[in-house]
Design an enzyme around this catalytic site. Sequence first.
Site, PDB file in Angstrom:
ATOM      1  N   ARG A   1       0.792  -1.220   0.000  1.00 15.47           N
ATOM      2  CA  ARG A   1       0.000   0.000   0.000  1.00 15.47           C
ATOM      3  C   ARG A   1       0.825   1.272   0.000  1.00 15.47           C
ATOM      4  O   ARG A   1       0.638   2.127  -0.862  1.00 15.47           O
ATOM      5  CB  ARG A   1      -0.957  -0.006   1.200  1.00 15.47           C
ATOM      6  CG  ARG A   1      -1.970   1.138   1.172  1.00 15.47           C
ATOM      7  CD  ARG A   1      -3.085   0.900   2.154  1.00 15.47           C
ATOM      8  NE  ARG A   1      -2.616   0.910   3.538  1.00 15.47           N
ATOM      9  CZ  ARG A   1      -3.373   0.554   4.559  1.00 15.47           C
ATOM     10  NH1 ARG A   1      -4.608   0.121   4.336  1.00 15.47           N
ATOM     11  NH2 ARG A   1      -2.912   0.601   5.790  1.00 15.47           N
TER      12      ARG A   1
ATOM     13  N   HIS B   1      -7.605  -5.043  -7.390  1.00 18.52           N
ATOM     14  CA  HIS B   1      -7.371  -4.315  -6.134  1.00 18.52           C
ATOM     15  C   HIS B   1      -8.661  -4.239  -5.319  1.00 18.52           C
ATOM     16  O   HIS B   1      -9.347  -3.207  -5.318  1.00 18.52           O
ATOM     17  CB  HIS B   1      -6.861  -2.903  -6.453  1.00 18.52           C
ATOM     18  CG  HIS B   1      -6.239  -2.198  -5.281  1.00 18.52           C
ATOM     19  ND1 HIS B   1      -4.975  -2.471  -4.815  1.00 18.52           N
ATOM     20  CD2 HIS B   1      -6.717  -1.222  -4.479  1.00 18.52           C
ATOM     21  CE1 HIS B   1      -4.692  -1.695  -3.795  1.00 18.52           C
ATOM     22  NE2 HIS B   1      -5.746  -0.932  -3.563  1.00 18.52           N
TER      23      HIS B   1
ATOM     24  N   TYR C   1     -18.697  11.614 -12.471  1.00 17.34           N
ATOM     25  CA  TYR C   1     -18.728  12.862 -13.216  1.00 17.34           C
ATOM     26  C   TYR C   1     -17.457  13.093 -14.040  1.00 17.34           C
ATOM     27  O   TYR C   1     -17.465  13.941 -14.934  1.00 17.34           O
ATOM     28  CB  TYR C   1     -18.913  14.052 -12.275  1.00 17.34           C
ATOM     29  CG  TYR C   1     -20.201  14.017 -11.502  1.00 17.34           C
ATOM     30  CD1 TYR C   1     -21.427  13.997 -12.164  1.00 17.34           C
ATOM     31  CD2 TYR C   1     -20.207  14.011 -10.110  1.00 17.34           C
ATOM     32  CE1 TYR C   1     -22.623  13.963 -11.456  1.00 17.34           C
ATOM     33  CE2 TYR C   1     -21.391  13.977  -9.397  1.00 17.34           C
ATOM     34  CZ  TYR C   1     -22.597  13.950 -10.075  1.00 17.34           C
ATOM     35  OH  TYR C   1     -23.778  13.914  -9.374  1.00 17.34           O
TER      36      TYR C   1
END
Length: 825
Positions: A43, A89, A132
């Site tokens: 990570r 993932h 969006y």
Amino acid sequence: MARRPATPDLPPDDLVERIVDIDVATEMEGSFLEYAYSVIYSRALPDARDGLKPVQRRILFQMSDMGLRPDRPYVKSARVVGDVMGKLHPHGDTAIYDAMVRLAQPFSLRLPLIDGHGNFGSLDDGPAAPRYTEARMAPAAMAMTTGLDEDVVDFVPNYDNKLTQPDVLPAAIPNLLVNGAAGIAVGMATNMAPHNLVEVIAAARHLVQNPGATLEELMRFVPGPDLPGGGKIVGLDGVRDAYRTGRGAFRTRATARIENVTPKRKGIVITELPYGVGPEKVIEKIKEGVQSKKLSGISDAMDLTDRQHGLRLVVEVKTGFNPDAVLEQLYRYTPLEDSFSINNVALVEGQPRTLGLRELLVVWVDHRLVVVRRRSEHRLAKRLERLHLVEGLLVAIVDIDEVIQVIRASDDAETARARLRSVFDLSEAQAEYILELRLRRLTKFSRIELEREQEQLTTEIAELREILGDDARLRSLVADEMAEVAATYGTPRRTILLDSAGGASVTGAPAAGRSAATPLEIADTPTWALLSGTALLARTASDEPVHRSPDARRGKHDVLGGTVLTTARAEIGAVTSHGRVVRVSVLDLPALPPTDGTPSLSGGVPVSEVVALEPHERVVALASLAADAPTLALATAQGVIKRVIAGDVPGNRDAWEVIALKPGDEVVGAAAVTDEDELVLVSSDTSLLHFGASAVRPQGRAAGGMAGIKLAAGQRVVAFGAVPAGRAAEAVVVTVAGSSTALPGTQSGSAKVSPFEVYPGKGRATGGVRAHRLLKGEDALILAWVGVGPAWASGSAGQPIDLPPVDQRRDMSGVPLPAPVHAVG
């Protein structure tokens, strides 16, 4: 086995309580270590080879797999996030989208890897929701993923062992150094600064060709970070520490200048902010400082940023306050000056390590060597396989009638395959390929095509075997590919590097706390005004001659591109490429104390913060405005020469024209001369012409000059200089040749240094003599300089670059340079 029935005294077997005694300390230790390992490796920390964290690598790989190339339409970000989460993932869409947004933000990355369409956030606000926004791969991401289908990296299973993903990307771009990284793991963190791609590639190429290169050699190519938002880095000691040890810190400053915001009021205009600092945060801190009385002299602070002008913060200064002192207060109490702590922690062979500049470059260079070697091995195997089949087809076409007879006489495909192998001595793959042969391949043209393909495959196989068999050839190929990447994706440096503040702000103002009458306290003593090769202006603390001793060669910043002997409270003129002279107050230039007789120009102020320049205009020289100063000689790119009286200065104007330029022409150089001096012009086609200054009569400011050198079609003047009378024996000519089509700053070229006296003089308006013999791949002079030696060269960041020794021969080729030369002086 049947379950034992329950009795009044005993419960069934599956209901019997089983208690396992576990030591809490041991369980906590093991669980914490597993969590820590997961955070570190999966990570928070990037891989030193491709500079990516796992989630970033998976995003780019999945977008490549989806075919979202730069020439394809955008797709919804939510679709990319969904595919990455479902296939590679499974850690939540928020984390994936946050990583994707950062890869698309030009203010976060020096070279964005994702082309985002829509609201991807700003330094003060977050992005819009993924439903969006739209995205696709940026051109630089293609260089990160190219070659994945050629077995250049290892693939590992995904989280459910149903798919595979790359363990690391091929990474033709040194992403970790170019874009930096930030992450917090368990017990460790990483914070790496962005750098300029062209500079990092130059250092990597030097390391490829010289594996034993020292850190000092590499730092000549990479002098410091190059932040996405520009600005200035003040103090390079921390940067050098980080390059040596992997840990350090430096201060970043905003780019600011003093302007008249109203006819009667001055203001501070901020056009670049420190890395990671947003304009709203700056405005908020300014208002807090005014309310708490920490900041004084400020009447208003406005954010006038727009798409046309970019970032523009205007801080109005109250009447009676010194704007320079106010600016120093802003640096002290607001984020206009910020610090950046470098902690270069990355994964190397699966282990977190703290790396210096050389170690980071070594890891990436070694990775590229492995990638290119594996790619060559893959291509060699593919071409050998194809050549094997082509040779079989050629055998079949030569004896096609017999091949058909063998096939027709066979009972089934297996028998036909066996008989073909036996009769024509073919392999099983060749026999199978012949059985699948289409009738259209039996034409004469097909045979010619196959023979041509066989020849091409043989040539390519030989080249690939040469690459795999010769380490020097492999390294040369890797270096060439790095140069191609720099030429394709490289951009000029944005951040200015300053060794120290030097007791003055970046606008050349005195330090905070001094009164508004500071200029009156400075004695009008003689001083030198200096113009550097990287467009920095400064002045010396005394009138001692400006020179650089041989012992002080290394470590000095930049070269002198122009000098004028004046006084501290006088005014000088900045001669520009548009044929103008702009008035400059010497007091606006920061004073540089000498070091071993040589002023360090790294404390200078950029020209653009002192001189109001027009678009695409640059300062080419400095000139004295004194009435008794020698005449000013100018030369243009179209070969025009002119002398103008230096004392012809309008008293009420800050800028005026000194030559009437033709359309498309520009001034390439200027110098103060007397009638006894020699004027020298050097053209792009290697011609050098010099003649006496007396051949050019002085003209008025409105005149257009006269013919200086006769140019061939398509050629231009690249340099103009003047050799003082009686000093011809000390003068040298420096010429740098290269390709006229190469991206500026990416080619090293070849240089030659020769005595000025070996060039015969000719009359004005003639063609001159050849000064440089071009090598293969060179078609023009890209840089030249003429003046009293010795000559010094510097790169785009002011780092010194070695020039070859003086060659007494005039018409000779140059010596290859170790790095691109930005200026000679």
